[in-house]
Write a protein that holds these residues in place. Structure first.
Motif, PDB file in Angstrom:
ATOM      1  N   ILE A  40       0.866  -1.181   0.000  1.00 23.18           N
ATOM      2  CA  ILE A  40       0.000   0.000   0.000  1.00 23.18           C
ATOM      3  C   ILE A  40       0.903   1.231   0.000  1.00 23.18           C
ATOM      4  O   ILE A  40       1.526   1.556   1.018  1.00 23.18           O
ATOM      5  N   LYS A  41       0.987   1.863  -1.170  1.00 26.54           N
ATOM      6  CA  LYS A  41       1.856   3.037  -1.345  1.00 26.54           C
ATOM      7  C   LYS A  41       3.277   2.759  -0.857  1.00 26.54           C
ATOM      8  O   LYS A  41       3.877   3.548  -0.108  1.00 26.54           O
ATOM      9  N   GLY A  42       3.807   1.626  -1.267  1.00 27.05           N
ATOM     10  CA  GLY A  42       5.190   1.284  -0.952  1.00 27.05           C
ATOM     11  C   GLY A  42       5.417   0.669   0.411  1.00 27.05           C
ATOM     12  O   GLY A  42       6.554   0.362   0.778  1.00 27.05           O
ATOM     13  N   VAL A  43       4.335   0.477   1.182  1.00 30.64           N
ATOM     14  CA  VAL A  43       4.445  -0.116   2.523  1.00 30.64           C
ATOM     15  C   VAL A  43       3.718  -1.465   2.524  1.00 30.64           C
ATOM     16  O   VAL A  43       2.584  -1.554   2.047  1.00 30.64           O
ATOM     17  N   PRO A  44       4.347  -2.530   3.043  1.00 32.17           N
ATOM     18  CA  PRO A  44       3.672  -3.834   3.071  1.00 32.17           C
ATOM     19  C   PRO A  44       2.373  -3.782   3.874  1.00 32.17           C
ATOM     20  O   PRO A  44       2.320  -3.179   4.951  1.00 32.17           O
ATOM     21  N   LEU A  45       1.329  -4.438   3.371  1.00 32.46           N
ATOM     22  CA  LEU A  45       0.070  -4.525   4.113  1.00 32.46           C
ATOM     23  C   LEU A  45       0.293  -5.154   5.479  1.00 32.46           C
ATOM     24  O   LEU A  45      -0.318  -4.730   6.475  1.00 32.46           O
ATOM     25  N   VAL A  46       1.177  -6.134   5.547  1.00 32.87           N
ATOM     26  CA  VAL A  46       1.420  -6.838   6.813  1.00 32.87           C
ATOM     27  C   VAL A  46       1.978  -5.893   7.876  1.00 32.87           C
ATOM     28  O   VAL A  46       1.805  -6.124   9.073  1.00 32.87           O
ATOM     29  N   TYR A  47       2.624  -4.803   7.439  1.00 31.38           N
ATOM     30  CA  TYR A  47       3.120  -3.804   8.399  1.00 31.38           C
ATOM     31  C   TYR A  47       1.957  -3.216   9.198  1.00 31.38           C
ATOM     32  O   TYR A  47       2.043  -3.061  10.427  1.00 31.38           O
ATOM     33  N   TYR A  48       0.860  -2.887   8.509  1.00 33.62           N
ATOM     34  CA  TYR A  48      -0.297  -2.288   9.183  1.00 33.62           C
ATOM     35  C   TYR A  48      -1.005  -3.299  10.092  1.00 33.62           C
ATOM     36  O   TYR A  48      -1.507  -2.931  11.157  1.00 33.62           O
ATOM     37  N   LEU A  49      -1.034  -4.560   9.659  1.00 29.53           N
ATOM     38  CA  LEU A  49      -1.615  -5.609  10.510  1.00 29.53           C
ATOM     39  C   LEU A  49      -0.762  -5.795  11.759  1.00 29.53           C
ATOM     40  O   LEU A  49      -1.281  -5.956  12.866  1.00 29.53           O
ATOM     41  N   CYS A 248      -7.717   2.829  10.846  1.00 29.96           N
ATOM     42  CA  CYS A 248      -7.497   4.083  11.584  1.00 29.96           C
ATOM     43  C   CYS A 248      -6.117   4.110  12.231  1.00 29.96           C
ATOM     44  O   CYS A 248      -5.436   5.157  12.233  1.00 29.96           O
ATOM     45  N   HIS A 249      -5.696   2.959  12.782  1.00 31.19           N
ATOM     46  CA  HIS A 249      -4.377   2.896  13.424  1.00 31.19           C
ATOM     47  C   HIS A 249      -3.265   3.078  12.387  1.00 31.19           C
ATOM     48  O   HIS A 249      -2.187   3.585  12.702  1.00 31.19           O
ATOM     49  N   GLY A 250      -3.548   2.695  11.141  1.00 36.35           N
ATOM     50  CA  GLY A 250      -2.595   2.926  10.055  1.00 36.35           C
ATOM     51  C   GLY A 250      -2.363   4.405   9.804  1.00 36.35           C
ATOM     52  O   GLY A 250      -1.266   4.816   9.403  1.00 36.35           O
ATOM     53  N   PHE A 251      -3.388   5.217  10.041  1.00 39.29           N
ATOM     54  CA  PHE A 251      -3.265   6.669   9.891  1.00 39.29           C
ATOM     55  C   PHE A 251      -2.696   7.315  11.153  1.00 39.29           C
ATOM     56  O   PHE A 251      -1.974   8.310  11.087  1.00 39.29           O
ATOM     57  N   VAL A 252      -3.054   6.750  12.331  1.00 41.65           N
ATOM     58  CA  VAL A 252      -2.568   7.282  13.613  1.00 41.65           C
ATOM     59  C   VAL A 252      -1.617   6.249  14.207  1.00 41.65           C
ATOM     60  O   VAL A 252      -2.004   5.407  15.007  1.00 41.65           O
ATOM     61  N   GLN A 253      -0.357   6.325  13.774  1.00 37.53           N
ATOM     62  CA  GLN A 253       0.613   5.278  14.120  1.00 37.53           C
ATOM     63  C   GLN A 253       1.343   5.609  15.415  1.00 37.53           C
ATOM     64  O   GLN A 253       2.546   5.838  15.446  1.00 37.53           O
ATOM     65  N   THR A 254       0.583   5.626  16.498  1.00 37.44           N
ATOM     66  CA  THR A 254       1.181   5.877  17.810  1.00 37.44           C
ATOM     67  C   THR A 254       0.747   4.793  18.783  1.00 37.44           C
ATOM     68  O   THR A 254      -0.408   4.352  18.768  1.00 37.44           O
ATOM     69  N   LEU A 255       1.682   4.398  19.629  1.00 37.51           N
ATOM     70  CA  LEU A 255       1.396   3.373  20.635  1.00 37.51           C
ATOM     71  C   LEU A 255       0.354   3.855  21.647  1.00 37.51           C
ATOM     72  O   LEU A 255      -0.296   3.039  22.303  1.00 37.51           O
ATOM     73  N   PHE A 256       0.175   5.163  21.751  1.00 38.18           N
ATOM     74  CA  PHE A 256      -0.750   5.733  22.740  1.00 38.18           C
ATOM     75  C   PHE A 256      -2.156   5.155  22.599  1.00 38.18           C
ATOM     76  O   PHE A 256      -2.844   4.939  23.587  1.00 38.18           O
ATOM     77  N   VAL A 257      -2.596   4.909  21.350  1.00 38.73           N
ATOM     78  CA  VAL A 257      -3.975   4.452  21.126  1.00 38.73           C
ATOM     79  C   VAL A 257      -4.142   2.959  21.362  1.00 38.73           C
ATOM     80  O   VAL A 257      -5.272   2.458  21.364  1.00 38.73           O
ATOM     81  N   ALA A 258      -3.026   2.239  21.571  1.00 38.65           N
ATOM     82  CA  ALA A 258      -3.100   0.777  21.671  1.00 38.65           C
ATOM     83  C   ALA A 258      -4.004   0.306  22.805  1.00 38.65           C
ATOM     84  O   ALA A 258      -4.681  -0.721  22.689  1.00 38.65           O
ATOM     85  N   VAL A 259      -4.023   1.057  23.907  1.00 37.98           N
ATOM     86  CA  VAL A 259      -4.862   0.658  25.037  1.00 37.98           C
ATOM     87  C   VAL A 259      -6.344   0.708  24.658  1.00 37.98           C
ATOM     88  O   VAL A 259      -7.144  -0.139  25.090  1.00 37.98           O
ATOM     89  N   PHE A 260      -6.725   1.660  23.813  1.00 29.63           N
ATOM     90  CA  PHE A 260      -8.127   1.804  23.407  1.00 29.63           C
ATOM     91  C   PHE A 260      -8.501   0.773  22.336  1.00 29.63           C
ATOM     92  O   PHE A 260      -9.574   0.176  22.398  1.00 29.63           O
ATOM     93  N   THR A 261      -7.609   0.577  21.364  1.00 31.13           N
ATOM     94  CA  THR A 261      -7.877  -0.452  20.346  1.00 31.13           C
ATOM     95  C   THR A 261      -7.890  -1.835  20.979  1.00 31.13           C
ATOM     96  O   THR A 261      -8.671  -2.696  20.581  1.00 31.13           O
ATOM     97  N   GLY A 262      -7.040  -2.035  21.992  1.00 26.18           N
ATOM     98  CA  GLY A 262      -6.981  -3.335  22.660  1.00 26.18           C
ATOM     99  C   GLY A 262      -8.272  -3.672  23.382  1.00 26.18           C
ATOM    100  O   GLY A 262      -8.819  -4.772  23.236  1.00 26.18           O
TER     101      GLY A 262
END
Length: 346
Positions: A40-49, A248-262
């Motif tokens: 996806i635009k030069g970045v592996p899809l698996v990176y976002y997963l 959404c996490h692909g656009f906001v690539q910060t560990l800060f949101v991990a607690v909410f996504t988790g």
């Protein structure tokens, strides 16, 4: 309809699988490691997963807080004794892995200068005070502290306003997150540096742990389940919700949101009606999850990097690492069960 012990175990297992995914593929510098199939635009899809997998610690903390609150409510008088046994068993499991992966493999691979290294390094690692042998072990110290504090936490959750508690631990989470990522405060004294590092790790883990305890005490999952379980296309909506978070996490690539996504993932994942075969597979893997957590980095980073990435393609690499971790897990479990039966069941 509260989360069952099996559901909590499976969810913890999924958290460990997320950890493997995160550590293997959350890099844009993949050349020479693996061959991505979709870009996806030069970045592996698996990176976002893999990036979404950064919620693994939050998921594990939530499940631990949830499970420990249930244990406390069922038998508060025996709670401390059970937790002491829980910690002892974790240490025994940990020490077996040190014996096999640090001493034995360190010697066999000619790395004994580092694994186990000098006596100070060994003592710091074997007590989990400082875990230089394996970067994924940092959470071991944090988890043990959370278990030790859990009786006090459970009492606070039951006694005081949960909205206020949530706000307080969220503020603690924000402060500790900044310290963990930016390292704002440092000391010349190594002990003080260690202490503030551990405080930051504990503070970022405390938030999902306490939310898990609140969920268990106030039966919040049951409330959500009863509201949405009969909604048409519930499964599809939950899957779409998880996919939406990944995007959404692909656009906001910060560990800060991990607690909410988790936390959101835990709810959505458990609301999905899964096939029995998938449930059985995930439950089987959950039985090896602790060993996968404590050993996987030895495979892909320390001793056998070329072996792990030999399959070239992300899906096969991931499955291969899981298999590589499960094989010694059987031996670890055999030794562990022997020790527990012989010395700890009296």
């Amino acid at each position: 309809m509260e989360l069952t012990k099996k559901q909590v175990s499976i969810t913890k297992g999924v958290a460990i699988l997320f950890m493997l995914l995160l550590h293997l593929f959350c890099t844009k510098d993949y050349q020479g490691l693996f061959t991505p199939l979709i870009m996806i635009k030069g970045v592996p899809l698996v990176y976002y997963l893999a990036l979404f997998g950064d919620c693994c610690v939050a998921i594990y903390c939530f499940c631990s807080g949830y499970g420990l609150m249930c244990t406390y409510k069922n038998n508060p008088d025996e709670y401390n004794k059970r937790n002491a046994k829980r910690i002892l068993k974790l240490y025994i499991n940990f020490w077996i892995i040190i014996l096999l992966f640090v001493f034995l493999l360190g010697y066999l691979t000619g790395n004994s200068a580092t694994y186990p290294g000098d006596i100070k390094t060994f003592l710091l690692n074997v007590t989990a005070i400082s875990v230089s042998y394996n970067g994924a072990w940092w959470f071991l110290t944090t988890y043990i502290v959370l278990v030790v504090l859990s009786k006090f936490i459970n009492k606070v959750v039951q006694r005081y306003n949960n909205v206020l508690i949530t706000l307080i631990v969220f503020v603690i989470y924000c402060i500790c997150y900044v310290q963990r990522i930016k390292v704002v405060i440092t000391f010349s004294n190594p002990f003080l540096n260690w202490a503030i590092t551990q405080a930051a790790l504990l503070g970022t883990s405390l938030f999902p742990f306490i939310i898990g305890a609140i969920f268990a005490d106030k039966k919040i999952y049951s409330f959500i389940f009863n509201k949405v379980n009969n909604i048409k296309f519930k499964n599809i909506l939950c899957i779409v919700g998880i996919l939406f978070m990944i995007v959404c996490h692909g656009f906001v690539q910060t560990l800060f949101v991990a607690v909410f996504t988790g936390i959101a993932f835990i709810v959505l994942f458990n609301l999905i009606d899964k096939p029995d075969s998938l449930d059985r597979l995930l439950y089987y893997l959950s039985g090896h999850s602790t060993n996968m957590w404590l050993t996987h980095m030895f495979f892909y980073m320390v001793y056998f990097e070329s072996l792990v990435f030999m399959p070239k393609y992300p899906l096969f690499i991931f499955i291969w690492l899981v298999i590589l971790c499960i094989i010694p897990s059987y031996l670890i479990n055999i030794i562990f069960n022997f020790i527990i039966k012989k010395y700890c069941n009296h």
